[in-house]
Write an enzyme that holds these catalytic residues in place. Structure first.
Site, PDB file in Angstrom:
ATOM      1  CE  LYS A  57      -3.807   2.194   2.532  1.00 51.72           C
ATOM      2  NZ  LYS A  57      -4.697   2.070   3.715  1.00 51.72           N
TER       3      LYS A  57
ATOM      4  CE  LYS B 291      -6.554   2.052  -0.884  1.00 57.24           C
ATOM      5  NZ  LYS B 291      -7.338   2.061   0.367  1.00 57.24           N
TER       6      LYS B 291
END
Length: 327
Positions: free
Chosen positions: A198, A251
């Protein structure tokens, strides 16, 4: 060589093109994010995300039924509590908004997979993903004390009926801590979808409007990854695999398809891609201005995630994509 070899031979008709297509997007690839808020009969559109709403639990159930009817197999729930505090109480309390939404959805639509985001930023009064040192104004989260909060949160979500736990705070050791906590409470069969890679991305802006989770000070660069790094993503994934992750996520997705590809090459576990709010809103804004064909651009983008190696795609386009795929 040319003229004997002519790649265009296999592009001559739609049927031929479909027969030799290497990657095909299906509704089974999609996961739809939903934002739960306290109250009743609430459906408040997020200004920066046209078509996305903050929903009370009764409206979440209605959405879940529609998602199921469209053939989408799963949702992921985010919560926006009425009150926030330093202990992120709303995240782990048995009467928390996500716990209520999970229970309601599983009762009404038991065959829908409910993934629950296991993070704390929506629930802390400072907007960071865990405990901070007293007086800290930089956003340096205390890692190990925060793990205790994440363990409580995951167990509470599992008690509410969550099918999948998805820790997203990028704390060191969070997968192992959550796995041990779940196992200790007889939730050995609940899988963990780790937000393994992330990034500290500018593409999250509209999400923070939707989830009311913007940091009140500092930023998240001391725990989320530097956008310039790729080998670090492989290290994060490797550690999460060793700690017991069942699936891993990248992400954002659109600017990180090289990361999706590299992770897919290193593991046999399912890889998820999160088509984040900024990516969604750019497409929506351009489409609303008539600059692009929303359907074609959306399906091309989602297919590109598949081509990069994603097995699962979390996207705010999920309902639209499901309808288009049926046409």
């Amino acid at each position: 060589m040319f003229p004997t070899i002519r790649p265009r031979r296999l592009r001559q008709t739609d049927v031929l093109r479909r027969m030799v297509r290497e990657n095909t997007l299906t509704v089974n690839d999609l996961i739809y994010p939903l934002f739960a808020v306290p109250g009743n009969a609430i459906a408040k559109e997020v200004v920066s995300m046209p078509g996305v709403y903050q929903l009370s639990v009764d409206k979440i159930v209605d959405e879940a039924k529609e998602v199921r009817d469209l053939g989408i197999p799963a949702i992921i729930l985010f919560g926006i509590p009425e009150d926030k505090d330093t202990d992120a109480t709303g995240a782990w309390h048995d009467c928390g908004i996500v716990q209520k939404a999970t229970e309601a959805v599983k009762k009404a639509v038991p065959d829908l997979v409910v993934i629950v985001d296991t993070c704390l930023c929506e629930y802390t009064n400072h907007g960071h993903c865990g405990y901070l040192e007293t007086g800290d104004l930089t956003g340096r989260v205390l890692n190990d004390p925060t793990l205790e909060l994440l363990k409580k949160t995951a167990v509470s979500q599992a008690n509410a009926g969550a099918d999948v736990i998805a820790p997203s705070g990028m704390m060191d050791g969070f997968v192992q801590a959550i796995r041990e906590a779940l196992d200790d409470h007889d939730f050995q069969n609940i899988p963990i979808l780790s937000y393994a890679a992330k990034y500290a991305s500018a593409y999250y802006g509209p999400f923070r409007d939707a989830a009311d989770s913007s940091p009140q000070f500092g930023d998240r660069r001391t725990y989320q990854m530097d956008p310039g790094n790729s080998r670090e993503a492989l290290k994060e994934v490797e550690l999460d695999l060793l700690e017991g992750a069942d699936m891993v996520m990248v992400k954002p997705a659109l600017s990180y398809m090289d990361i999706i590809w590299r992770i897919k090459e290193m593991t046999n576990l399912p890889v998820a891609a999160y088509n984040v709010s900024g990516e969604y809103s750019m497409v929506k804004a351009a489409a609303l201005n008539g600059w692009i064909d929303e359907q074609k651009v959306t399906l091309e983008t989602l297919t590109s995630f598949k081509r990069a190696g994603a097995d699962l795609i979390l996207t705010y386009h999920a309902k639209d994509a499901a309808r288009w795929l049926q046409d």
